[in-house]
Design a protein around this motif. Sequence first.
Motif, mmCIF file in Angstrom:
data_model
loop_
_atom_site.group_PDB
_atom_site.id
_atom_site.type_symbol
_atom_site.label_atom_id
_atom_site.label_comp_id
_atom_site.label_asym_id
_atom_site.label_seq_id
_atom_site.Cartn_x
_atom_site.Cartn_y
_atom_site.Cartn_z
ATOM 1 N N ARG A 43 0.830 -1.208 0.000
ATOM 2 C CA ARG A 43 0.000 0.000 0.000
ATOM 3 C C ARG A 43 0.867 1.262 0.000
ATOM 4 O O ARG A 43 0.490 2.290 -0.588
ATOM 5 N N LEU A 44 2.027 1.190 0.662
ATOM 6 C CA LEU A 44 2.972 2.311 0.606
ATOM 7 C C LEU A 44 3.466 2.508 -0.824
ATOM 8 O O LEU A 44 3.628 3.655 -1.280
ATOM 9 N N ASP A 45 3.706 1.409 -1.537
ATOM 10 C CA ASP A 45 4.109 1.513 -2.943
ATOM 11 C C ASP A 45 3.105 2.314 -3.757
ATOM 12 O O ASP A 45 3.475 3.074 -4.665
ATOM 13 N N ARG A 46 1.824 2.147 -3.456
ATOM 14 C CA ARG A 46 0.789 2.868 -4.199
ATOM 15 C C ARG A 46 0.955 4.379 -4.027
ATOM 16 O O ARG A 46 0.787 5.142 -4.988
ATOM 17 N N ALA A 47 1.270 4.797 -2.796
ATOM 18 C CA ALA A 47 1.425 6.227 -2.539
ATOM 19 C C ALA A 47 2.750 6.748 -3.091
ATOM 20 O O ALA A 47 2.796 7.826 -3.700
ATOM 21 N N VAL A 48 3.831 5.993 -2.878
ATOM 22 C CA VAL A 48 5.150 6.466 -3.283
ATOM 23 C C VAL A 48 5.293 6.465 -4.797
ATOM 24 O O VAL A 48 5.739 7.453 -5.400
ATOM 25 N N CYS A 74 5.333 -5.111 -11.047
ATOM 26 C CA CYS A 74 3.981 -4.537 -10.960
ATOM 27 C C CYS A 74 4.030 -3.040 -11.252
ATOM 28 O O CYS A 74 3.235 -2.513 -12.042
ATOM 29 N N LEU A 75 4.971 -2.359 -10.613
ATOM 30 C CA LEU A 75 5.034 -0.898 -10.703
ATOM 31 C C LEU A 75 5.449 -0.412 -12.084
ATOM 32 O O LEU A 75 5.208 0.747 -12.425
ATOM 33 N N ALA A 76 6.080 -1.284 -12.885
ATOM 34 C CA ALA A 76 6.524 -0.888 -14.219
ATOM 35 C C ALA A 76 5.489 -1.164 -15.299
ATOM 36 O O ALA A 76 5.747 -0.899 -16.478
ATOM 37 N N GLN A 77 4.327 -1.679 -14.928
ATOM 38 C CA GLN A 77 3.277 -1.923 -15.915
ATOM 39 C C GLN A 77 2.462 -0.662 -16.168
ATOM 40 O O GLN A 77 2.529 0.316 -15.409
ATOM 41 N N ARG A 78 1.689 -0.674 -17.234
ATOM 42 C CA ARG A 78 0.935 0.518 -17.632
ATOM 43 C C ARG A 78 -0.029 0.954 -16.541
ATOM 44 O O ARG A 78 -0.226 2.147 -16.302
ATOM 45 N N ASP A 79 -0.664 -0.016 -15.853
ATOM 46 C CA ASP A 79 -1.556 0.281 -14.730
ATOM 47 C C ASP A 79 -0.969 -0.407 -13.497
ATOM 48 O O ASP A 79 -1.355 -1.522 -13.150
ATOM 49 N N PRO A 80 -0.021 0.242 -12.808
ATOM 50 C CA PRO A 80 0.665 -0.414 -11.694
ATOM 51 C C PRO A 80 -0.263 -0.777 -10.540
ATOM 52 O O PRO A 80 -0.057 -1.789 -9.877
ATOM 53 N N LEU A 81 -1.280 0.039 -10.289
ATOM 54 C CA LEU A 81 -2.172 -0.241 -9.172
ATOM 55 C C LEU A 81 -3.002 -1.497 -9.435
ATOM 56 O O LEU A 81 -3.237 -2.299 -8.524
ATOM 57 N N ALA A 82 -3.431 -1.678 -10.681
ATOM 58 C CA ALA A 82 -4.168 -2.893 -11.023
ATOM 59 C C ALA A 82 -3.270 -4.121 -10.897
ATOM 60 O O ALA A 82 -3.697 -5.180 -10.411
ATOM 61 N N ALA A 83 -2.006 -3.989 -11.329
ATOM 62 C CA ALA A 83 -1.074 -5.109 -11.223
ATOM 63 C C ALA A 83 -0.811 -5.460 -9.758
ATOM 64 O O ALA A 83 -0.779 -6.642 -9.390
ATOM 65 N N LEU A 84 -0.631 -4.445 -8.902
ATOM 66 C CA LEU A 84 -0.437 -4.703 -7.476
ATOM 67 C C LEU A 84 -1.654 -5.394 -6.871
ATOM 68 O O LEU A 84 -1.514 -6.317 -6.056
ATOM 69 N N SER A 85 -2.841 -4.964 -7.253
ATOM 70 C CA SER A 85 -4.064 -5.578 -6.714
ATOM 71 C C SER A 85 -4.157 -7.045 -7.113
ATOM 72 O O SER A 85 -4.513 -7.900 -6.285
ATOM 73 N N ARG A 86 -3.857 -7.337 -8.373
ATOM 74 C CA ARG A 86 -3.883 -8.744 -8.819
ATOM 75 C C ARG A 86 -2.893 -9.578 -8.019
ATOM 76 O O ARG A 86 -3.203 -10.688 -7.575
#
Length: 350
Positions: A43-48, A74-86
């Motif tokens: 979740r910190l990754d999402r903010a940072v 995850c963070l390098a994908q086009r939608d990083p938040l969606a990748a993190l959630s998956r």
Amino acid sequence: MNALTLYAGAEALARIRRDGFDPELFSHVGAAAGGPKWLVLSRLDRAVFGEWQAQRKTPLTAVGASIGAWRLACLAQRDPLAALSRFESAYLAQRYSERPDIAEVTAEARRLLDVLLGDTGAAEIATNPLVALNIIVARRVHGRDGGWGENAALARMVLANALSRPALGGHLHRHVLHTGDAARYRDDGIPTGYAPLTGEAMAAVLMATAAIPGVIAPVHDLPGLPAGAYYDGGLIDYHMDLPLAERQGLMLLPHFSERVVTGWLDQFLPWRKPRHLDRTLLIVPSNDWIARLPGGRIPSRRDFKRFHGRDAERIRTWQTALSAGDWLADEFRGLIASGRIIDAIQPLPR
């Protein structure tokens, strides 16, 4: 109670105080190995990265090993938040038989990776103009896969590393596969090679950097690298105490512990201290925050044994730790919005 603690090396602290807390001040981000410990950082990754670093206009060199490399993927994908959630959902749901062998654990790891990458993630990572992903893998110089041969090779690594860290280079060679620019190392006694990372090779390389000896099978003969068996890059670079040659910017290191361990084998050598954190900003959960988690600790691989036969309880415990990460993220956002973040940074303890 503060949920976050921020530490900076001497050069990092001086530059932040001089130039301000600007996303462009950081040319590198590190992501450590550590298995399920990554859950408290998601979740910190999402903010940072999903918010603050998303403002940057210049490429960010992202360096990771093992689960850290998977986080960065995850963070390098086009939608990083969606990748993190998956990835969060799939990772929480892991289940194993009573005595899983290497084949079972390897198959489950590949399932998780398939979820993480989805249909287009590998290509998106390879062509991302703002995140240059650098994945560290370790090539075994001697020994063979499985059984006594692999155990004997690991024992030799342990002895060599205890003698000196450069001696580890006689048993493991470091290889960095990169999209965009490579994160170049200064000579630290461990032979290091570099190769471009393509979308076609992405899954194989990510599997290799997760190949914990005796747990997940090594990957053989990666494209562009010498023939051989490739293992978890955390064996060499565990918590991203990296002797990087670049000097243009700082290293951002969201981490799950105040302790930074150079290589996986160094965690058993309390006298061996990190040596390359002078330009690193370390962002970690505070001890008070950790004490409020179930059992007063962050998730670990030991939980698979600790909760053996009680997968539902393990999943609830991990989900609690994951959700508690929202507190870390909100505190980071508040420090940025208020402008208090520079005052919150402490000198890195020696």
